[in-house]
Write a protein that holds these residues in place. Structure first.
Motif, PDB file in Angstrom:
ATOM      1  N   PHE A  11       0.855  -1.198   0.000  1.00 50.79           N
ATOM      2  CA  PHE A  11       0.000   0.000   0.000  1.00 50.79           C
ATOM      3  C   PHE A  11       0.887   1.243   0.000  1.00 50.79           C
ATOM      4  O   PHE A  11       2.101   1.184   0.249  1.00 50.79           O
ATOM      5  N   THR A  12       0.278   2.386  -0.293  1.00 51.23           N
ATOM      6  CA  THR A  12       0.957   3.679  -0.224  1.00 51.23           C
ATOM      7  C   THR A  12       0.112   4.640   0.606  1.00 51.23           C
ATOM      8  O   THR A  12      -1.094   4.434   0.786  1.00 51.23           O
ATOM      9  N   VAL A  13       0.755   5.701   1.086  1.00 57.54           N
ATOM     10  CA  VAL A  13       0.073   6.762   1.825  1.00 57.54           C
ATOM     11  C   VAL A  13       0.420   8.087   1.164  1.00 57.54           C
ATOM     12  O   VAL A  13       1.595   8.373   0.919  1.00 57.54           O
ATOM     13  N   THR A  14      -0.602   8.885   0.869  1.00 55.85           N
ATOM     14  CA  THR A  14      -0.387  10.204   0.277  1.00 55.85           C
ATOM     15  C   THR A  14      -1.134  11.235   1.102  1.00 55.85           C
ATOM     16  O   THR A  14      -2.309  11.046   1.427  1.00 55.85           O
ATOM     17  N   ALA A  15      -0.422  12.329   1.447  1.00 55.38           N
ATOM     18  CA  ALA A  15      -1.016  13.390   2.265  1.00 55.38           C
ATOM     19  C   ALA A  15      -1.509  14.514   1.370  1.00 55.38           C
ATOM     20  O   ALA A  15      -0.767  15.023   0.529  1.00 55.38           O
ATOM     21  N   TYR A  16      -2.761  14.906   1.553  1.00 57.96           N
ATOM     22  CA  TYR A  16      -3.373  16.014   0.805  1.00 57.96           C
ATOM     23  C   TYR A  16      -3.843  17.070   1.793  1.00 57.96           C
ATOM     24  O   TYR A  16      -4.542  16.757   2.765  1.00 57.96           O
ATOM     25  N   ARG A  17      -3.480  18.315   1.512  1.00 57.07           N
ATOM     26  CA  ARG A  17      -4.012  19.425   2.304  1.00 57.07           C
ATOM     27  C   ARG A  17      -5.309  19.886   1.660  1.00 57.07           C
ATOM     28  O   ARG A  17      -5.375  20.130   0.465  1.00 57.07           O
ATOM     29  N   MET A  18      -6.354  20.002   2.454  1.00 60.48           N
ATOM     30  CA  MET A  18      -7.655  20.402   1.950  1.00 60.48           C
ATOM     31  C   MET A  18      -7.726  21.923   1.817  1.00 60.48           C
ATOM     32  O   MET A  18      -7.315  22.663   2.709  1.00 60.48           O
ATOM     33  N   GLY A  19      -8.260  22.388   0.679  1.00 61.57           N
ATOM     34  CA  GLY A  19      -8.390  23.822   0.441  1.00 61.57           C
ATOM     35  C   GLY A  19      -9.085  24.079  -0.882  1.00 61.57           C
ATOM     36  O   GLY A  19      -9.565  23.148  -1.542  1.00 61.57           O
ATOM     37  N   TRP A  20      -9.110  25.342  -1.299  1.00 54.20           N
ATOM     38  CA  TRP A  20      -9.793  25.708  -2.533  1.00 54.20           C
ATOM     39  C   TRP A  20      -9.050  25.186  -3.752  1.00 54.20           C
ATOM     40  O   TRP A  20      -9.586  24.414  -4.540  1.00 54.20           O
TER      41      TRP A  20
ATOM     42  N   HIS B 276      -8.268  26.348  -6.654  1.00 50.60           N
ATOM     43  CA  HIS B 276      -8.953  26.551  -7.939  1.00 50.60           C
ATOM     44  C   HIS B 276     -10.056  25.524  -8.187  1.00 50.60           C
ATOM     45  O   HIS B 276     -10.328  25.137  -9.321  1.00 50.60           O
ATOM     46  N   GLY B 277     -10.688  25.077  -7.097  1.00 46.64           N
ATOM     47  CA  GLY B 277     -11.822  24.175  -7.221  1.00 46.64           C
ATOM     48  C   GLY B 277     -11.475  22.696  -7.134  1.00 46.64           C
ATOM     49  O   GLY B 277     -12.388  21.859  -7.105  1.00 46.64           O
ATOM     50  N   ASP B 278     -10.174  22.354  -7.073  1.00 40.72           N
ATOM     51  CA  ASP B 278      -9.797  20.942  -7.001  1.00 40.72           C
ATOM     52  C   ASP B 278      -9.991  20.366  -5.606  1.00 40.72           C
ATOM     53  O   ASP B 278     -10.128  19.155  -5.445  1.00 40.72           O
ATOM     54  N   GLY B 279      -9.969  21.212  -4.599  1.00 41.52           N
ATOM     55  CA  GLY B 279     -10.285  20.761  -3.248  1.00 41.52           C
ATOM     56  C   GLY B 279      -9.123  20.239  -2.433  1.00 41.52           C
ATOM     57  O   GLY B 279      -9.275  19.989  -1.235  1.00 41.52           O
ATOM     58  N   GLY B 280      -7.960  20.024  -3.036  1.00 37.57           N
ATOM     59  CA  GLY B 280      -6.830  19.493  -2.277  1.00 37.57           C
ATOM     60  C   GLY B 280      -5.524  19.673  -3.023  1.00 37.57           C
ATOM     61  O   GLY B 280      -5.495  19.861  -4.246  1.00 37.57           O
ATOM     62  N   ARG B 281      -4.415  19.616  -2.269  1.00 39.26           N
ATOM     63  CA  ARG B 281      -3.082  19.702  -2.857  1.00 39.26           C
ATOM     64  C   ARG B 281      -2.206  18.615  -2.247  1.00 39.26           C
ATOM     65  O   ARG B 281      -2.184  18.438  -1.028  1.00 39.26           O
ATOM     66  N   GLN B 282      -1.499  17.879  -3.093  1.00 40.01           N
ATOM     67  CA  GLN B 282      -0.621  16.825  -2.589  1.00 40.01           C
ATOM     68  C   GLN B 282       0.616  17.445  -1.945  1.00 40.01           C
ATOM     69  O   GLN B 282       1.283  18.289  -2.525  1.00 40.01           O
ATOM     70  N   VAL B 283       0.891  17.008  -0.721  1.00 36.76           N
ATOM     71  CA  VAL B 283       2.022  17.541   0.036  1.00 36.76           C
ATOM     72  C   VAL B 283       3.127  16.504   0.207  1.00 36.76           C
ATOM     73  O   VAL B 283       4.312  16.837   0.205  1.00 36.76           O
ATOM     74  N   TRP B 284       2.735  15.244   0.332  1.00 36.81           N
ATOM     75  CA  TRP B 284       3.723  14.193   0.612  1.00 36.81           C
ATOM     76  C   TRP B 284       3.154  12.850   0.172  1.00 36.81           C
ATOM     77  O   TRP B 284       1.941  12.646   0.180  1.00 36.81           O
ATOM     78  N   THR B 285       4.055  11.945  -0.207  1.00 36.99           N
ATOM     79  CA  THR B 285       3.629  10.576  -0.525  1.00 36.99           C
ATOM     80  C   THR B 285       4.730   9.606  -0.128  1.00 36.99           C
ATOM     81  O   THR B 285       5.924   9.950  -0.156  1.00 36.99           O
TER      82      THR B 285
END
Length: 204
Positions: free
Chosen positions: A124-133, A135-144
């Motif tokens: 398995f893998t773990v990916t961290a997403y910060r929740m936010g606007w 531009h409408g995507d709702g999240g940004r990848q910070v770490w994996t």
């Protein structure tokens, strides 16, 4: 004699009215001397002033928004944080094929976060997403993470009477929280090699 008194009284009344009108109209009046300073004190005119720093803000739909929040939300986002496929309220391993939790629900920069994952998938893998606007995507990848070996951990017993669930799982991985993890709400997305998906929520 009486006429002189009446003229002096009228003149005094005119002077009082003129002073009142001057004060109300905002016209400057003659300055008054400030009281002398006591020994060891500064005169009131020389008293130091303090200016508190104010973080730059930008008007938002519901009030001012800090400049760093505006800059963060302007970064490129992704919809990869979303769990695809059929959603189920049951997030157990039996239902999703993967589940996990962290040793802390809130962390700060420099802290080491331990994750506990159980899955039937070989890896398995773990990916961290910060929740936010974003531009409408709702999240940004910070770490994996890279691929990690999957292990099905023991079932979590339920304490009779209180129905409290307490798991005794072994740690699957540790994550160092760096300054890349901007403060906010995060979702750690667990993805098994067979497509299993689940979340671990986190606040930074």
């Amino acid at each position: 004699m009486g006429g002189w008194r009446r003229r002096a009284s009228a003149l005094g009344a005119l002077l009082v009215c003129a002073a009142v009108l001057s004060a109300c109209s905002g016209r400057p009046t003659s300055p008054t001397a400030a009281p002398p300073a006591r020994p060891g004190e500064l005169p009131s005119s020389a008293a130091p002033t303090m200016t508190m720093p104010v973080a730059p803000v930008t008007p938002g739909p519901s009030g001012p928004v800090a400049a760093w929040v505006v800059a963060e939300n302007d970064r490129a986002g992704t919809t990869a944080w979303q769990i695809t496929g059929q959603q189920d309220a049951d997030t157990s391993v039996a239902s999703t094929g993967i589940a996990g939790y962290s040793d802390s629900v809130e962390v700060t920069e420099g802290q080491l976060l331990h994750l506990y994952v159980s899955t039937r998938a070989p890896s398995f893998t773990v990916t961290a997403y910060r929740m936010g606007w974003y531009h409408g995507d709702g999240g940004r990848q910070v770490w994996t993470s890279g691929p990690l070996p999957g292990t099905e951990q023991p079932a979590c017993p339920v304490t009779p009477g209180t129905n409290m669930v307490q798991c005794g799982w072994s740690s699957s991985l540790s994550v160092q929280i760096t300054d890349d993890w901007v403060q906010g709400q995060y979702l750690l997305k667990l993805v098994g090699s067979g497509g299993q998906q689940s979340y671990v929520p986190l606040t930074v």
